[in-house]
Enzyme design. Sequence first.
Site, mmCIF file in Angstrom:
data_model
loop_
_atom_site.group_PDB
_atom_site.id
_atom_site.type_symbol
_atom_site.label_atom_id
_atom_site.label_comp_id
_atom_site.label_asym_id
_atom_site.label_seq_id
_atom_site.Cartn_x
_atom_site.Cartn_y
_atom_site.Cartn_z
ATOM 1 N N ASP A 1 -19.093 15.720 -37.220
ATOM 2 C CA ASP A 1 -20.525 16.005 -37.379
ATOM 3 C C ASP A 1 -20.896 17.420 -36.985
ATOM 4 O O ASP A 1 -21.977 17.899 -37.308
ATOM 5 C CB ASP A 1 -21.330 15.004 -36.542
ATOM 6 C CG ASP A 1 -21.150 13.590 -37.083
ATOM 7 O OD1 ASP A 1 -20.732 12.702 -36.320
ATOM 8 O OD2 ASP A 1 -21.365 13.401 -38.293
ATOM 9 N N HIS B 1 -15.192 12.519 -28.872
ATOM 10 C CA HIS B 1 -14.854 11.410 -29.779
ATOM 11 C C HIS B 1 -14.052 10.374 -28.990
ATOM 12 O O HIS B 1 -13.253 10.713 -28.133
ATOM 13 C CB HIS B 1 -13.994 11.920 -30.957
ATOM 14 C CG HIS B 1 -13.961 10.985 -32.109
ATOM 15 N ND1 HIS B 1 -13.107 9.912 -32.165
ATOM 16 C CD2 HIS B 1 -14.689 10.947 -33.235
ATOM 17 C CE1 HIS B 1 -13.295 9.260 -33.288
ATOM 18 N NE2 HIS B 1 -14.264 9.854 -33.962
HETATM 19 C C1 SDX Z 1 -18.724 9.711 -35.257
HETATM 20 O O1 SDX Z 1 -15.524 6.228 -33.859
HETATM 21 C C2 SDX Z 1 -15.492 6.973 -34.881
HETATM 22 O O2 SDX Z 1 -14.458 7.097 -35.521
HETATM 23 C C3 SDX Z 1 -16.821 7.632 -35.261
HETATM 24 C C4 SDX Z 1 -16.741 8.667 -36.370
HETATM 25 C C5 SDX Z 1 -16.404 8.020 -37.705
HETATM 26 O O3 SDX Z 1 -15.904 8.725 -38.599
HETATM 27 O O4 SDX Z 1 -16.768 6.815 -37.878
HETATM 28 O O5 SDX Z 1 -15.738 9.627 -36.068
HETATM 29 C C6 SDX Z 1 -18.084 9.380 -36.570
HETATM 30 O O6 SDX Z 1 -19.513 8.934 -34.788
HETATM 31 C C7 SDX Z 1 -18.346 10.971 -34.529
HETATM 32 C C8 SDX Z 1 -19.021 11.099 -33.104
HETATM 33 C C9 SDX Z 1 -20.452 11.630 -33.312
HETATM 34 N N1 SDX Z 1 -21.220 11.533 -32.054
HETATM 35 C C10 SDX Z 1 -21.544 12.653 -31.349
HETATM 36 O O7 SDX Z 1 -21.166 13.778 -31.649
HETATM 37 C C11 SDX Z 1 -22.467 12.405 -30.148
HETATM 38 C C12 SDX Z 1 -21.951 13.204 -28.927
HETATM 39 N N2 SDX Z 1 -20.684 12.612 -28.529
HETATM 40 C C13 SDX Z 1 -20.730 11.646 -27.419
HETATM 41 O O8 SDX Z 1 -21.889 10.863 -27.359
HETATM 42 C C14 SDX Z 1 -19.404 10.929 -27.198
HETATM 43 O O9 SDX Z 1 -18.423 11.886 -27.183
HETATM 44 C C15 SDX Z 1 -18.978 9.820 -28.154
HETATM 45 C C16 SDX Z 1 -20.028 8.773 -28.312
HETATM 46 C C17 SDX Z 1 -18.636 10.372 -29.499
HETATM 47 C C18 SDX Z 1 -17.704 9.166 -27.565
HETATM 48 O O10 SDX Z 1 -18.076 8.530 -26.387
HETATM 49 P P1 SDX Z 1 -16.993 7.787 -25.413
HETATM 50 O O11 SDX Z 1 -15.643 7.778 -26.058
HETATM 51 O O12 SDX Z 1 -17.582 6.486 -25.007
HETATM 52 O O13 SDX Z 1 -16.876 8.789 -24.211
HETATM 53 P P2 SDX Z 1 -17.798 8.773 -22.928
HETATM 54 O O14 SDX Z 1 -19.247 8.680 -23.333
HETATM 55 O O15 SDX Z 1 -17.262 7.755 -21.968
HETATM 56 O O16 SDX Z 1 -17.565 10.249 -22.346
HETATM 57 C C19 SDX Z 1 -16.378 10.549 -21.563
HETATM 58 C C20 SDX Z 1 -16.789 11.749 -20.708
HETATM 59 C C21 SDX Z 1 -18.081 11.496 -19.912
HETATM 60 O O17 SDX Z 1 -18.035 12.331 -18.754
HETATM 61 P P3 SDX Z 1 -17.628 11.595 -17.316
HETATM 62 O O18 SDX Z 1 -18.612 10.462 -17.110
HETATM 63 O O19 SDX Z 1 -16.197 11.132 -17.476
HETATM 64 O O20 SDX Z 1 -17.796 12.728 -16.319
HETATM 65 O O21 SDX Z 1 -17.072 12.882 -21.553
HETATM 66 C C22 SDX Z 1 -18.446 13.246 -21.421
HETATM 67 C C23 SDX Z 1 -19.167 12.048 -20.820
HETATM 68 O O22 SDX Z 1 -20.309 12.469 -20.086
HETATM 69 N N3 SDX Z 1 -18.922 13.547 -22.778
HETATM 70 C C24 SDX Z 1 -19.740 14.555 -23.099
HETATM 71 C C25 SDX Z 1 -19.888 14.491 -24.497
HETATM 72 N N4 SDX Z 1 -19.178 13.463 -24.986
HETATM 73 C C26 SDX Z 1 -18.573 12.870 -23.922
HETATM 74 N N5 SDX Z 1 -20.366 15.487 -22.346
HETATM 75 C C27 SDX Z 1 -21.148 16.383 -23.008
HETATM 76 N N6 SDX Z 1 -21.334 16.398 -24.362
HETATM 77 C C28 SDX Z 1 -20.721 15.459 -25.131
HETATM 78 N N7 SDX Z 1 -20.914 15.452 -26.460
#
Ligand code: SDX
Length: 427
Positions: free
Chosen positions: A373, A316
């Site tokens: 989720d 998140h």
């Molecule tokens: C919601 O914003 C809100 O408040 C949203 C929400 C709401 O109520 O409105 O809370 C609802 O959307 C919840 C989130 C649902 N989405 C998912 O579950 C999809 C999987 N999650 C990711 O796509 C991700 O964690 C996000 C999109 C939720 C957050 O992305 P960020 O903050 O932009 O983080 P990032 O993509 O820059 O990741 C940081 C690191 C990366 O690794 P490095 O490049 O630093 O090595 O963490 C890793 C990412 O690769 N990473 C994950 C991961 N999520 C982040 N690796 C594996 N699995 C994951 N799910």
Amino acid sequence: MNKDTFTFTNNRTGEKYEFDIIDATRGPSVVDISSFYKQTGMFTFDVGYTSTASCTSYITFIDGEKGELRYRGHEIEDLAENHSYLETCYLLLNGKLPTEEELLDFDLELRNRSFIDENLRHLIAAFPDSAHPMSILSSGVSALSSFYYEHLNIDDEAEYQEMARRIIAKIPTLAAFAYRKSLGIPFIYPDVDKSFTENFLYMLRAYPGGKLKRTSEGREEIKKIEVEALDAIFTLHADHEQNASTTTVRNVASTGAHPYVAISAGISALWGRAHGGANESVIAQLEMIGEVENVDAYIARAKDHDDDFRLMGFGHRVYKNFDPRARELKKLQDQLKDELNLDSKLMDIAHKIEEIALNDEYFIERKLYPNIDFYSGVILTALKLERPMFTPIFVIGRTVGWITQLMEFKTDPASKIARPRQLYLGK
Ligand code: SDX
């Protein structure tokens, strides 16, 4: 009293620039850089707005480090466990929980506004049966702007409250109609004798003529525990400060567009699997993993940068601790496990993922925890909700948050049209 300031130094020229620090009532202070370009001739740069506050707000507070969420100061745990979704809606819209009489009036208003114009049936009928309910929902809400011109005068609080009640009341009906359309079965109209949440389940499940399915023991009523579970799920989804879809709603509203098309834009933004669409993807992913024994291999894929596989429902932008809503949903799963016959196999796989991920350096280092989720899908499945209806359920819960944030934007004298700049690297 002069304000505290934050000084930037341009070490190319030695010039120093001062910007005011503004303190929050809770959470991080901000540095007001609105004059940064005027003073320095440069833009600040923040892809995805990871360190940028886009507005002031009095609605929802999140402490990502602690895993804390409050609506108008009330803790999400208390609201989900001790208050109805309609009480939470009233709290978000009015800044206080309703008295018994206020709640009754609010409830009646939503029941009476839950019907949609018959012409919208033709719009829904025009979609293919295979249409995803989210496409029908975003189109249907946008179309509502063609039916409602009045109640748009933001200066008249009563008018805007009426506009807000209307959209909160009609979206469940649109969502239920979209679901019935996908099954090729007649729509069920709202029943004003039923509560907000029971009425939604009724519109999904009832047979033509309004009767619920016959079973050997007689008619299948909608169980109280099902209504309570879905009501808590709506509450947990009601608002979440400046997330991607709320930012979309505010940005569209900032151009002066009709509030209902701004909400429609929010629905479209929520559909993405990185946002609200993740709840549908989580269940698909748990089913794809299939067995507890396969979890390790998928955890390895989630950690592999060369593999675009991500653990849906994990991570998140704000929570760097357990999402308090995920904790509430996990509690709900445990309460409902036997009563609603939850899919224990999917639950076992989810718990295995959580157990491994929360002890794995990759996830710990990046502070990746289960989000809202991760747990909602197993409960929604047990409520006999088809997977394409998971994100529409999120929409029903979040609409009150979107419209409250929109109203706050419109009444904030500091609000401006959203128009960021860029770092140009072209020719
Ligand atoms: C919601 O914003 C809100 O408040 C949203 C929400 C709401 O109520 O409105 O809370 C609802 O959307 C919840 C989130 C649902 N989405 C998912 O579950 C999809 C999987 N999650 C990711 O796509 C991700 O964690 C996000 C999109 C939720 C957050 O992305 P960020 O903050 O932009 O983080 P990032 O993509 O820059 O990741 C940081 C690191 C990366 O690794 P490095 O490049 O630093 O090595 O963490 C890793 C990412 O690769 N990473 C994950 C991961 N999520 C982040 N690796 C594996 N699995 C994951 N799910």
